[in-house]
Design an enzyme around this catalytic site. Structure first.
Site: not given
Ligand code: NAD
Length: 410
Positions: A67, A91, A103, A187, A217, A345
Site C-alpha cells: 500500500k 507506517k 510506493k 492526513t 493537501n 485509505s
Molecule cells: P501536495 O502536492 O498537495 O502539496 C505539497 C506542498 O508542498 C505544496 O504546497 C507545494 O507548493 C509545497 N512545496 C513543494 N516544494 C516545496 C519546497 N521546496 N518548500 C516548501 N514547500 C514546498 O502534496 P501533499 O499530498 O500535501 O504531500 C505533502 C507531504 O506529505 C509529502 O511528503 C507526502 O509524501 C506527505 N504525505 C501525504 C499524504 C497524503 O495523504 N497526501 C499522506 C502522508 C504523507
C-alpha cells in the site's frame, strides 16, 4: 544531498540500537521485495512523443497488500520511492492496519503538462504496472501532485484492463467514484489527533503558535484543523516561499488569495519569509508538510520550535534527529504523525470490498480511536526505552512485522 533511502537505512540501524531484533529480520527489512521501473510513452499535445520514467517499489507485504501513494515530481527517483515504500511498511504496522508497504512515482513536473497529457501519463503508469496491482496485491493512492481525479483515471484504466469491478485497487478516489468520506483531510486530521494525544505529555499549551511548511493537501488541511482547535497558525509556505503573521493567519482568506494570485506572497498584513527561514521561526510547533530533508545537520542548531510534527515524509534527517533529541525537542515521526492518510485509505478499501458507505463522523471516530491508541503506545515505548519517538515507533512497528514474518523477538 541526503539520499532518502540511506536515511531510512540509518533510521533502521538507530532503532536496532535500542532493541535486539534478529539480524536476518533486519536484513529483510533493509531490502524491498521488488523494484519496477517502466517507460511511459506519452503523445504530447504538440505531436512529439515523450518517454517518462515510472516506478513502483513493493517493500513488504507480510501484514497485507502493498500500500502506498504515487508521487509526480521532477526530482523523484527510485531511491526516493524505495525510502517512501519502506516508510509505508512501518507506517501501516505502527497504525496497526492490515496493509504492507509500497510506493510509486513518475519523474515529471506535472505543472508543465496539459490535462490531457496528465491523464495519458496516469493511464500509461497503470498499463505498465497492471500485473502488480489488485485489491489483494498492491493498492496505490495519491501522494505529492497526484489528486483524486488522477486516482479516478487510474482506477478506470485498471478496471478496463483487469475487469476488477471492486474499485478497491486505488484509494483516494473522488467521492462519486467510490472514495471515502474524510479521505481528503485525513492526513492533516490524523496529525492533529496524534498531536493532541501527545500534547499533555510534553506540557504544550492548549493554544500553540504553529508554522507549517507546505500548503498542499496535507499542510493546508492541517493548518485549518489546528486553527479550528484553538491553535494559532503564524506562518505557512509553499514551493515559492512563505508568509508570517504573528497575530495569526486567516487561512480561508489565504487560500482564496493563493487562488487568485498564484502565490502566498503579498498577503495583506503578513511579511514574506523564505522556506528555510520559516523552519527557524520561534514557534511552539513546527509542521514540515512538504518534502524530505528539510531539517538537516546544516540548520538543526538554528531550529527554535519546541516540538516538531512530521506531516511530510522524511523531513528530518537522522543527523538532525540525534541533535534534536539531545536538545530535548521531540519529533513526532512521519510514520505515526502522517498515518491518517493511509488509515482512511484502508477504510476506503474496506468500504469498497464490503460495498459499504461510512459517514464522515464514523470515519473520523474510527481514525481518532486508532491513532489515540497508537500515539499513546509509541509514547509509552519511548518512555520505557528512554529513547526518542522515532526509535520507539520503529521498535513498535518492527515488532509487529517480525511477528508477522515468523521471527522470534525478545
Ligand atoms: P501536495 O502536492 O498537495 O502539496 C505539497 C506542498 O508542498 C505544496 O504546497 C507545494 O507548493 C509545497 N512545496 C513543494 N516544494 C516545496 C519546497 N521546496 N518548500 C516548501 N514547500 C514546498 O502534496 P501533499 O499530498 O500535501 O504531500 C505533502 C507531504 O506529505 C509529502 O511528503 C507526502 O509524501 C506527505 N504525505 C501525504 C499524504 C497524503 O495523504 N497526501 C499522506 C502522508 C504523507
Amino acid at each position: 544531498m541526503n539520499n532518502p533511502f540511506q536515511n531510512a537505512q540509518e533510521q533502521l540501524a538507530r532503532a536496532a540500537e535500542v532493541y535486539p531484533f534478529p539480524k536476518a529480520f533486519l536484513a529483510r527489512m533493509a531490502h524491498p521485495d521488488r523494484e519496477v521501473l517502466i517507460s511511459i510513452p506519452v503523445a504530447m499535445d504538440d505531436g512529439r512523443l515523450e518517454i517518462f520514467e515510472g516506478y513502483r517499489v513493493e517493500h513488504n507485504n507480510a501484514r497485507g497488500p502493498y500500500k502506498g501513494g504515487i508521487r509526480y515530481h521532477k526530482d523523484t527517483d527510485v531511491n526516493e520511492v524505495k525510502a517512501l515504500a519502506f516508510w509505508m511498511t512501518l507506517k501501516c504496522a505502527v497504525a496497526g492496519i492490515p496493509m504492507g508497504g509500497g510506493k510509486g512515482g513518475v519523474t515529471v513536473d506535472p505543472k508543465t503538462l496539459s490535462k490531457r497529457e496528465l491523464e495519458a501519463l496516469s493511464r500509461g503508469w497503470v498499463r505498465g504496472m497492471a500485473d502488480l496491482l489488485g485489491p489483494r496485491k498492491d493498492v496505490p493512492a495519491p501522494d505529492m501532485n497526484t489528486t483524486p481525479e488522477i486516482m479516478a483515471w487510474m482506477a478506470d484504466e485498471f478496471a478496463k484492463i483487469s475487469g476488477d469491478a471492486t474499485g478497491a485497487t486505488f484509494t483516494g478516489k473522488p467521492l462519486d467514484h467510490g472514495g471515502s468520506e474524510g479521505r481528503g483531510a485525513a492526513t492533516g486530521l490524523g496529525g492533529f489527533y496524534v498531536f493532541d494525544r501527545l500534547r499533555p505529555h510534553y506540557s504544550l499549551p492548549a493554544s500553540c503558535t504553529i508554522a507549517v511548511q507546505g500548503f498542499g493537501n496535507v499542510g493546508a488541511n492541517a493548518a485549518e484543523i489546528f486553527a479550528a482547535h484553538g491553535h494559532r497558525i503564524t506562518a505557512v509556505s509553499d514551493s515559492k516561499g512563505g508568509i508570517v503573521k504573528d497575530e495569526g493567519i486567516d487561512l480561508k482568506a489565504l487560500a482564496a488569495y493563493k487562488k487568485t494570485h498564484g502565490s502566498l506572497d503579498g498577503f495583506p498584513g503578513a511579511r514574506s519569509v523564505t522556506n528555510s527561514d520559516l523552519l527557524e521561526l520561534p514557534v511552539d510547533v513546527l509542521i514540515p508538510a512538504a518534502l524530505e530533508n528539510q531539517i538537516t545537520g546544516e540548520n538543526v542548531a538554528r531550529i527554535k520550535a519546541k516540538f516538531i510534527l512530521e506531516l511530510a515524509n522524511g523531513p528530518v534527517t537522522p543527523e538532525a534527529d540525534e541533535l534534536l533529541f539531545a536538545r530535548g525537542i521531540p519529533v513526532v515521526p512521519d510514520i505515526l504523525a502522517n498515518a491518517g492518510g493511509v488509515v482512511v485509505s484502508t477504510f476506503e478499501w474496506e468500504q469498497n470490498l464490503a460495498k459499504e458507505y461510512w459517514t464522515e463522523m464514523e470515519v473520523n471516530a474510527k481514525l481518532k480511536e486508532l491513532l489515540d491508541r497508537e500515539a499513546e503506545a509509541v509514547y509509552q515505548k519511548s518512555a520505557a526505552l528512554a529513547t526518542d519517538l522515532r526509535r520507539a515507533a520503529f521498535v513498535l512497528a518492527l515488532g509487529r512485522l517480525a511477528e508477522a514474518m515468523g521471527y522470534r523477538t525478545a
